[in-house]
Design a protein around this motif. Structure first.
Motif, PDB file in Angstrom:
ATOM      1  N   GLU A  70      20.752  15.254   7.262  1.00 38.33           N
ATOM      2  CA  GLU A  70      21.266  13.902   7.461  1.00 38.33           C
ATOM      3  C   GLU A  70      20.347  12.873   6.811  1.00 38.33           C
ATOM      4  OE1 GLU A  70      24.010  12.929   8.354  1.00 38.33           O
ATOM      5  OE2 GLU A  70      23.665  10.774   8.597  1.00 38.33           O
ATOM      6  N   LEU A  71      19.048  13.066   6.954  1.00 42.85           N
ATOM      7  CA  LEU A  71      18.089  12.147   6.324  1.00 42.85           C
ATOM      8  C   LEU A  71      18.235  12.201   4.801  1.00 42.85           C
ATOM      9  CD1 LEU A  71      14.953  12.743   8.546  1.00 42.85           C
ATOM     10  CD2 LEU A  71      16.228  10.618   8.293  1.00 42.85           C
ATOM     11  N   GLU A  72      18.600  13.373   4.330  1.00 43.54           N
ATOM     12  CA  GLU A  72      18.775  13.550   2.897  1.00 43.54           C
ATOM     13  C   GLU A  72      20.046  12.848   2.431  1.00 43.54           C
ATOM     14  OE1 GLU A  72      17.466  17.283   1.994  1.00 43.54           O
ATOM     15  OE2 GLU A  72      18.224  17.336  -0.053  1.00 43.54           O
TER      16      GLU A  72
ATOM     17  N   LEU B 257      16.808   9.076   2.240  1.00 45.58           N
ATOM     18  CA  LEU B 257      15.440   8.770   2.673  1.00 45.58           C
ATOM     19  C   LEU B 257      14.471   9.897   2.301  1.00 45.58           C
ATOM     20  CD1 LEU B 257      14.322   6.292   4.001  1.00 45.58           C
ATOM     21  CD2 LEU B 257      14.388   7.486   6.191  1.00 45.58           C
ATOM     22  N   VAL B 258      14.975  11.097   2.236  1.00 39.03           N
ATOM     23  CA  VAL B 258      14.166  12.218   1.752  1.00 39.03           C
ATOM     24  C   VAL B 258      15.005  12.979   0.726  1.00 39.03           C
ATOM     25  CG1 VAL B 258      13.014  12.433   3.989  1.00 39.03           C
ATOM     26  CG2 VAL B 258      14.942  13.924   3.442  1.00 39.03           C
ATOM     27  N   TYR B 259      14.344  13.791  -0.070  1.00 38.74           N
ATOM     28  CA  TYR B 259      15.084  14.628  -1.002  1.00 38.74           C
ATOM     29  C   TYR B 259      14.418  15.986  -1.051  1.00 38.74           C
ATOM     30  CZ  TYR B 259      11.282  13.502  -4.265  1.00 38.74           C
ATOM     31  OH  TYR B 259      10.060  13.345  -4.849  1.00 38.74           O
ATOM     32  N   SER B 260      15.185  16.995  -1.404  1.00 39.53           N
ATOM     33  CA  SER B 260      14.605  18.334  -1.418  1.00 39.53           C
ATOM     34  C   SER B 260      14.610  18.896  -2.820  1.00 39.53           C
ATOM     35  CB  SER B 260      15.383  19.259  -0.483  1.00 39.53           C
ATOM     36  OG  SER B 260      16.700  19.404  -0.922  1.00 39.53           O
ATOM     37  N   GLN B 261      13.526  19.578  -3.157  1.00 39.71           N
ATOM     38  CA  GLN B 261      13.408  20.239  -4.446  1.00 39.71           C
ATOM     39  C   GLN B 261      13.579  21.720  -4.147  1.00 39.71           C
ATOM     40  OE1 GLN B 261      10.859  17.740  -6.255  1.00 39.71           O
ATOM     41  NE2 GLN B 261      12.074  17.900  -8.114  1.00 39.71           N
TER      42      GLN B 261
ATOM     43  N   GLY C  38      10.040  22.408  -1.725  1.00 34.08           N
ATOM     44  CA  GLY C  38       9.863  21.664  -0.483  1.00 34.08           C
ATOM     45  C   GLY C  38      10.664  20.381  -0.411  1.00 34.08           C
ATOM     46  N   ARG C  39      10.337  19.584   0.601  1.00 37.79           N
ATOM     47  CA  ARG C  39      11.072  18.340   0.836  1.00 37.79           C
ATOM     48  C   ARG C  39      10.097  17.175   0.769  1.00 37.79           C
ATOM     49  NH1 ARG C  39      14.425  20.436   4.354  1.00 37.79           N
ATOM     50  NH2 ARG C  39      16.620  19.969   3.979  1.00 37.79           N
ATOM     51  N   PHE C  40      10.582  16.054   0.208  1.00 41.88           N
ATOM     52  CA  PHE C  40       9.679  14.937  -0.046  1.00 41.88           C
ATOM     53  C   PHE C  40      10.267  13.618   0.427  1.00 41.88           C
ATOM     54  CE2 PHE C  40       9.082  18.344  -3.038  1.00 41.88           C
ATOM     55  CZ  PHE C  40       7.704  18.495  -3.114  1.00 41.88           C
ATOM     56  N   ILE C  41       9.377  12.685   0.754  1.00 42.59           N
ATOM     57  CA  ILE C  41       9.795  11.335   1.113  1.00 42.59           C
ATOM     58  C   ILE C  41      10.192  10.589  -0.159  1.00 42.59           C
ATOM     59  CG2 ILE C  41       9.081   9.205   2.259  1.00 42.59           C
ATOM     60  CD1 ILE C  41       8.962  11.607   4.080  1.00 42.59           C
ATOM     61  N   THR C  42      11.241   9.795  -0.066  1.00 45.38           N
ATOM     62  CA  THR C  42      11.695   9.026  -1.227  1.00 45.38           C
ATOM     63  C   THR C  42      10.577   8.130  -1.747  1.00 45.38           C
ATOM     64  OG1 THR C  42      13.318   7.433  -2.038  1.00 45.38           O
ATOM     65  CG2 THR C  42      12.546   7.125   0.197  1.00 45.38           C
TER      66      THR C  42
ATOM     67  N   GLY D 267       6.793   9.777  -1.528  1.00 44.78           N
ATOM     68  CA  GLY D 267       6.391  10.911  -2.340  1.00 44.78           C
ATOM     69  C   GLY D 267       5.690  12.012  -1.566  1.00 44.78           C
ATOM     70  N   ASP D 268       5.307  11.729  -0.327  1.00 44.51           N
ATOM     71  CA  ASP D 268       4.655  12.754   0.498  1.00 44.51           C
ATOM     72  C   ASP D 268       5.535  13.987   0.637  1.00 44.51           C
ATOM     73  OD1 ASP D 268       2.343  11.437   0.954  1.00 44.51           O
ATOM     74  OD2 ASP D 268       2.662  11.072   3.098  1.00 44.51           O
ATOM     75  N   LYS D 269       4.880  15.130   0.665  1.00 41.87           N
ATOM     76  CA  LYS D 269       5.603  16.375   0.927  1.00 41.87           C
ATOM     77  C   LYS D 269       5.674  16.589   2.434  1.00 41.87           C
ATOM     78  CE  LYS D 269       5.577  21.298  -0.353  1.00 41.87           C
ATOM     79  NZ  LYS D 269       6.016  21.785   0.948  1.00 41.87           N
ATOM     80  N   LEU D 270       6.869  16.867   2.894  1.00 41.89           N
ATOM     81  CA  LEU D 270       7.039  17.162   4.322  1.00 41.89           C
ATOM     82  C   LEU D 270       6.685  18.626   4.575  1.00 41.89           C
ATOM     83  CD1 LEU D 270      10.423  15.405   5.156  1.00 41.89           C
ATOM     84  CD2 LEU D 270       8.232  14.960   6.257  1.00 41.89           C
ATOM     85  N   PRO D 271       6.261  18.939   5.766  1.00 48.97           N
ATOM     86  CA  PRO D 271       6.115  20.352   6.137  1.00 48.97           C
ATOM     87  C   PRO D 271       7.466  21.053   6.003  1.00 48.97           C
ATOM     88  CG  PRO D 271       5.064  18.936   7.767  1.00 48.97           C
ATOM     89  CD  PRO D 271       5.835  18.032   6.851  1.00 48.97           C
ATOM     90  N   SER D 272       7.465  22.354   5.911  1.00 46.32           N
ATOM     91  CA  SER D 272       8.709  23.099   5.752  1.00 46.32           C
ATOM     92  C   SER D 272       9.572  22.991   7.005  1.00 46.32           C
ATOM     93  CB  SER D 272       8.403  24.570   5.485  1.00 46.32           C
ATOM     94  OG  SER D 272       7.971  25.206   6.659  1.00 46.32           O
TER      95      SER D 272
END
Lengths: 123, 123
Positions: free
Chosen positions: B57-59, B63-67, B71-75, B31-36
DNA sequence: ATTACTGTACTAACTAAATAATACAATAAA
DNA sequence: TTTATTGTATTATTTAGTTAGTACAGTAAT
């Protein structure tokens, strides 16, 4: 003896490592004559220039030497080979422990998980 | 947190592995937000396009998803993370044993040499 | 002497990875 | 509403690795 080259890393580096490994593992012996650049290139399914580049580097480090027109040979310096074997083993071990540590496993955990994995395979 | 990228392998692959590793090691949490993209690119000293490629690729693997714009978040799928951790550990272990075998060490020898190396370091 | 094989050198072309420079649409914050 | 930030997309350029093709000089064998 397959070459097993992948495209994720420069091919000439993989060739260098492959030949180094074959030397320390005793597949090539001190004083052995290597196949010619062209033969090796064909066997590995790469361009002769790529093979030449790898061999030149192996020569720079002293692991092989070339006799102008008669061919290329493995060094007869067995101490150098033994030393290289230790160095490569140490590198592989260090790399393993670092990788596992980055994944969150301490040294002893890493060893235990490895032993457990081995037992799981052979059963 | 240094990125430690080398030039021997495609950078976007190294970035993928780095972020994967940080997730399974618990440096990033579910659920952590990744830096941009731009911030990450700057931190890793690479072009934004390269970082974007790695993140895509991670998406793709989930493993991560983007809103879209926030921003982008950890699954938040902790099971997926745990499973990935096991897979990565198994790969590292298998790779280690293969490398050592190619150098001429059997499994047990490899383990003994590693334990010996560890003792040598910590003394 | 001729032939065949050796390492070596060189130039050109192709490809994938990376960089550079923008641009756009969506949205949260002001 | 305006502004700033987000992910995303596009095109051009550069660079390193690889391939392709050719050539030359030395030497062992014929």
């Amino acid at each position: 003896m397959p070459w097993n080259l992948d495209s994720d890393r420069p091919i000439f580096l993989q060739i260098i490592e492959k030949i180094q490994t074959d030397i320390v593992a005793g597949i090539y012996h001190p004083g052995d004559k290597l196949p010619s650049v062209r033969e090796l290139a064909q066997a590995a399914a790469v361009n002769p220039n790529t093979m030449q580049k790898a061999l030149s580097e192996l020569e720079r480090t002293g692991l092989v030497y070339s006799q102008r027109t008669s061919g290329r040979f493995i060094t007869e310096d067995t101490k150098m080979i033994q030393k290289l074997k230790s160095e490569l083993a140490r590198e592989v071990i260090t790399e393993f422990l670092e990788h596992m540590q980055k994944l969150g496993f301490e040294k002893q955990e890493a060893i235990e998980l490895m032993e457990q994995t081995i037992r799981g395979e052979t059963k």
